[in-house]
Design a protein around this motif. Sequence first.
Motif, short mmCIF file in Angstrom:
data_model
loop_
_atom_site.label_atom_id
_atom_site.label_comp_id
_atom_site.label_asym_id
_atom_site.label_seq_id
_atom_site.Cartn_x
_atom_site.Cartn_y
_atom_site.Cartn_z
N UNK A 248 0.82 -1.22 0.00
CA UNK A 248 0.00 0.00 0.00
C UNK A 248 0.85 1.27 0.00
N UNK A 249 1.95 1.26 0.76
CA UNK A 249 2.83 2.43 0.80
C UNK A 249 3.47 2.66 -0.56
N UNK B 279 3.70 5.33 -6.28
CA UNK B 279 3.85 5.18 -7.73
C UNK B 279 2.59 5.50 -8.52
N UNK B 280 1.42 5.25 -7.96
CA UNK B 280 0.22 5.44 -8.76
C UNK B 280 -0.14 6.91 -8.94
N UNK C 137 2.36 9.06 -9.62
CA UNK C 137 3.54 9.60 -10.30
C UNK C 137 3.95 8.67 -11.44
N UNK C 138 3.57 8.98 -12.68
CA UNK C 138 3.86 8.08 -13.81
C UNK C 138 5.34 7.74 -13.96
N UNK C 139 6.23 8.68 -13.65
CA UNK C 139 7.66 8.39 -13.81
C UNK C 139 8.13 7.35 -12.80
N UNK C 140 7.66 7.45 -11.57
CA UNK C 140 8.06 6.47 -10.56
C UNK C 140 7.39 5.11 -10.82
N UNK C 141 6.18 5.14 -11.36
CA UNK C 141 5.53 3.89 -11.75
C UNK C 141 6.34 3.19 -12.84
N UNK C 142 6.87 3.97 -13.78
CA UNK C 142 7.68 3.40 -14.85
C UNK C 142 8.96 2.76 -14.29
N UNK D 241 -6.86 5.85 -13.25
CA UNK D 241 -6.23 6.78 -14.20
C UNK D 241 -4.84 6.33 -14.62
N UNK D 242 -4.17 5.53 -13.77
CA UNK D 242 -2.81 5.05 -14.09
C UNK D 242 -2.84 3.93 -15.13
N UNK D 243 -4.02 3.37 -15.39
CA UNK D 243 -4.13 2.27 -16.35
C UNK D 243 -4.54 2.80 -17.72
#
Length: 204
Positions: A67-68, A73-74, A76-81, A157-159
Amino acid sequence: MLKVGLTGGIGAGKSEVSRLLVEHGAVLIDADRIAREVVAPGTPGLAAVVEAFGEEVLADDGSLDRPRLGSIVFADPERLAVLNSIVHPLVGTRSRELEEAAAEDAVVVHDVPLLTENALAPLYDVVVVVDASPETQLDRLVSLRGMTEQDARARMAAQATRERRLEIADIVIDNDVALEELQRRVKDVWDELVRRARGARADR
């Protein structure tokens, strides 16, 4: 072997569909489950995640605080990448190992949440998309999974968009329905997958 890619937006009911397909005889390769395995305590995957995001993403017992990490990441698209660049290659390797271990005549269902986002459709003989309206997704995430509306909307939104998922679908399962109706629809899809698997064997 028929290789099936199963995907759908968060809250669409993909996990229920995969469970029903297993009941009919599918061999399931669950990318989410594998993603948890490759970042279990003591794995190189977890070490790489901690190196990228810091010790703050660890729980008190040394496991990954999902969860943390998700809250980081969800939004922040760059950190998700960055996270995806660590986890996805590990998941891909393990998925191929499990597929190679399946029987020659199996219907192998790869449950892949990010199949659309990562342009993985060409890897499969058939792509099945579990579809539900955004309103249904949001309601399920809040009422069944206990997310806040803000977190639920951020994850949606991240999907990929609903439209992008439907563009790659060979078969769509509409899951804006009650469970009994979903069970009937999944049975029809299973019969179609078995038919395609037999056709593929006959062509060889």
